[in-house]
Design a protein around this motif. Structure first.
Motif, short mmCIF file in Angstrom:
data_model
loop_
_atom_site.label_atom_id
_atom_site.label_comp_id
_atom_site.label_asym_id
_atom_site.label_seq_id
_atom_site.Cartn_x
_atom_site.Cartn_y
_atom_site.Cartn_z
N THR A 1 41.74 21.30 29.21
CA THR A 1 41.40 20.00 28.63
C THR A 1 42.67 19.25 28.27
O THR A 1 43.75 19.83 28.17
CB THR A 1 40.52 20.15 27.38
OG1 THR A 1 41.21 20.97 26.42
CG2 THR A 1 39.19 20.79 27.71
N GLU A 2 42.52 17.97 28.01
CA GLU A 2 43.64 17.14 27.59
C GLU A 2 43.58 16.91 26.10
O GLU A 2 42.76 16.13 25.62
CB GLU A 2 43.63 15.80 28.34
CG GLU A 2 44.10 15.87 29.76
CD GLU A 2 45.58 16.26 29.87
OE1 GLU A 2 46.37 15.89 28.98
OE2 GLU A 2 45.93 16.96 30.83
N ARG B 1 39.62 17.23 22.60
CA ARG B 1 38.73 17.65 23.69
C ARG B 1 38.53 19.16 23.66
O ARG B 1 37.42 19.65 23.92
CB ARG B 1 39.34 17.23 25.04
CG ARG B 1 39.21 15.76 25.33
CD ARG B 1 37.76 15.34 25.54
NE ARG B 1 37.20 16.01 26.72
CZ ARG B 1 35.94 16.43 26.81
NH1 ARG B 1 35.12 16.29 25.77
NH2 ARG B 1 35.50 17.00 27.91
N GLU C 1 36.00 19.86 21.08
CA GLU C 1 34.67 19.44 21.54
C GLU C 1 34.04 20.52 22.41
O GLU C 1 32.86 20.87 22.24
CB GLU C 1 34.78 18.13 22.32
CG GLU C 1 35.07 16.90 21.47
CD GLU C 1 35.24 15.66 22.33
OE1 GLU C 1 34.62 15.61 23.42
OE2 GLU C 1 35.98 14.77 21.92
N VAL C 2 34.82 21.05 23.35
CA VAL C 2 34.31 22.12 24.21
C VAL C 2 33.94 23.34 23.37
O VAL C 2 32.89 23.97 23.59
CB VAL C 2 35.36 22.48 25.28
CG1 VAL C 2 34.92 23.71 26.06
CG2 VAL C 2 35.58 21.31 26.22
N ALA D 1 32.18 12.65 20.07
CA ALA D 1 33.60 12.85 20.36
C ALA D 1 34.38 13.07 19.06
O ALA D 1 34.16 12.39 18.06
CB ALA D 1 34.15 11.63 21.11
N GLU E 1 41.34 12.38 17.13
CA GLU E 1 42.65 12.99 17.36
C GLU E 1 43.72 12.05 16.81
O GLU E 1 43.60 10.83 16.91
CB GLU E 1 42.86 13.23 18.86
CG GLU E 1 44.17 13.93 19.20
CD GLU E 1 44.24 14.31 20.67
OE1 GLU E 1 43.33 15.03 21.14
OE2 GLU E 1 45.18 13.86 21.36
#
Length: 408
Positions: free
Chosen positions: A257-258, A262, A265-266, A332, A335
């Motif tokens: 992921t970036e 993210r 989130e995963v 989301a 960040e």
């Protein structure tokens, strides 16, 4: 409904059972009226005295074990910070005005700790119920055979004590297994690439309130590194297993992921399928040395601390979101980013390092910031050791603690 004002001193005196408050040195700090009546003493004869000077063993009874048993129980409370219920005890006492003469008495004691904000035992509540009359009545029902009655009572008490001892040993064995599992799943302290990092894990003392915390460091492309810590709700083997699954999942997500938002989130989506993962907190920071920036995101976790070369400490709390599983639908995560200079230090940690009962979290964060400022310029290993020494209670914390120190 209006709040009821409670006079705790009056409540203490009105308790129907006999109660002593003891210092860690086993000096009597206070005594209630019920115990004074049962012991036939006045308050001035007890308060301020060493417990076993005030209540000595019967020197004429070579089988007397009262002092040894009571002291062993009190020492267990001081060592573990846990309540200790004793088996039935025969502990003879001197009646008023008759020093050196001991009356036969039987007691059912419980010793409970009162912990201070630092997690250490500040007082011991020694509560006793006198059961002498019960023993005597029971003896009469046994045809006056007091020795037989005593044997039955102490036999049953001993059985209960043995059950308690087996449970304690069982808990100790489980603790050893859990800690071994924790050690196997957490990466060993090592250099991460050419960067200087130190990691620490300290289990809670006493009970099985251990093994929900984790840390992880992962090298990324382009001279970047992801640093994470997390804390699973619960303890013992279940928490250790959940911890292992979440740590592995976050490590894998970080590689594909970036950015930390993210990745969290995963992890949050994955956590929905893991029983016991709800309400887990986690935070991740991705350090980019070529640009001298770091990005971070938090799922309900305490803010990482960034120690700048001038000694100022910045708490990275600009991207905080609820813990894993707190929302029914995917949203989301935020960040944030911050720049750093050469010589800065990034510190991630779990709540066992700074939180104390009955204390605002800002007090613990202030202690952390002050310790970092005092030790600026220290190496990673030296700083990690100093933080553990200064921030953890001397007797050990009541919650486990994970710590990552990364020199930037």
């Amino acid at each position: 409904m209006s709040r009821v004002e409670i006079d705790y001193a009056a409540v203490f005196q009105a308790l129907p059972g006999g109660v002593l408050l003891l210092t860690p040195e086993l000096v009597i700090a206070e005594v209630n009226e019920s115990l004074l009546q049962r012991a036939g003493r006045e308050r001035g004869q007890l308060v301020g005295r060493y417990l076993f000077d005030a209540f000595p063993d019967n020197p004429d009874d070579p089988a007397a074990t009262g002092i040894r048993n009571f002291r062993a129980s009190l020492e267990r409370v001081l060592a573990t910070g846990r309540c200790d219920t004793m088996a039935l005890q025969r502990y003879d006492i001197e009646p008023p005005g008759r020093p050196g003469v001991f009356e036969e008495r039987y007691w059912s004691p419980v010793n409970a700790p009162v912990l201070g904000p630092d997690g250490r035992v500040r007082l011991i509540v020694h509560r006793v119920e006198e059961v002498t009359d019960i023993v005597r009545v029971g003896a009469r029902h046994h045809g006056g055979d007091r020795e037989r009655m005593e044997a039955e009572l102490f036999g049953r008490a001993q059985e209960l004590q043995e059950v308690n001892d087996r449970l304690r040993r069982s808990h100790d064995r489980e603790r050893e297994v859990v800690l071994a599992l924790q050690e196997a799943m957490l990466p060993a302290p090592r250099l991460v690439g050419h960067h200087r990092a130190a990691v620490r894990y300290r289990p809670a003392v006493g009970a099985l309130n251990v093994c929900g915390d984790w840390y992880d460091l992962a090298e990324l492309s382009g001279d970047r590194m992801a640093v994470s810590v997390g804390d699973v709700v619960g303890h013992g083997l279940d928490a250790a297993c959940v911890m292992g699954q979440l740590r592995s999942a976050l490590s894998a997500a970080t590689l594909v992921t970036e950015g930390p938002a993210r990745a969290l989130e995963v992890l949050g989506i994955y956590a929905r399928s893991v029983e016991g993962a709800e309400s887990t907190t986690a935070v991740q920071a991705v350090v980019d040395w070529p640009t001298h920036t770091l990005a971070y995101s938090s799922a309900g976790h305490l803010p990482p601390a960034l120690l700048h070369p001038d000694g100022t400490v910045e708490l990275l709390d600009g991207a905080t979101d609820p813990p894993l599983g707190a929302r029914p639908e995917h949203v989301a995560r935020p960040e944030a980013g911050v720049a750093f200079e050469d010589g800065a230090v990034l510190v991630l940690y779990t709540d066992g390092l700074i939180e104390r009962r009955h204390e605002d979290i800002d007090v613990g964060l202030g202690r952390l910031a002050a310790a970092l400022t005092r030790h600026r310029g220290a190496g990673a290993e030296e700083l990690a050791d100093a933080l553990l020494v200064e921030l953890l209670p001397p007797g050990g914390a009541t919650d486990d603690a994970a710590l990552v120190v990364l020199l930037l």
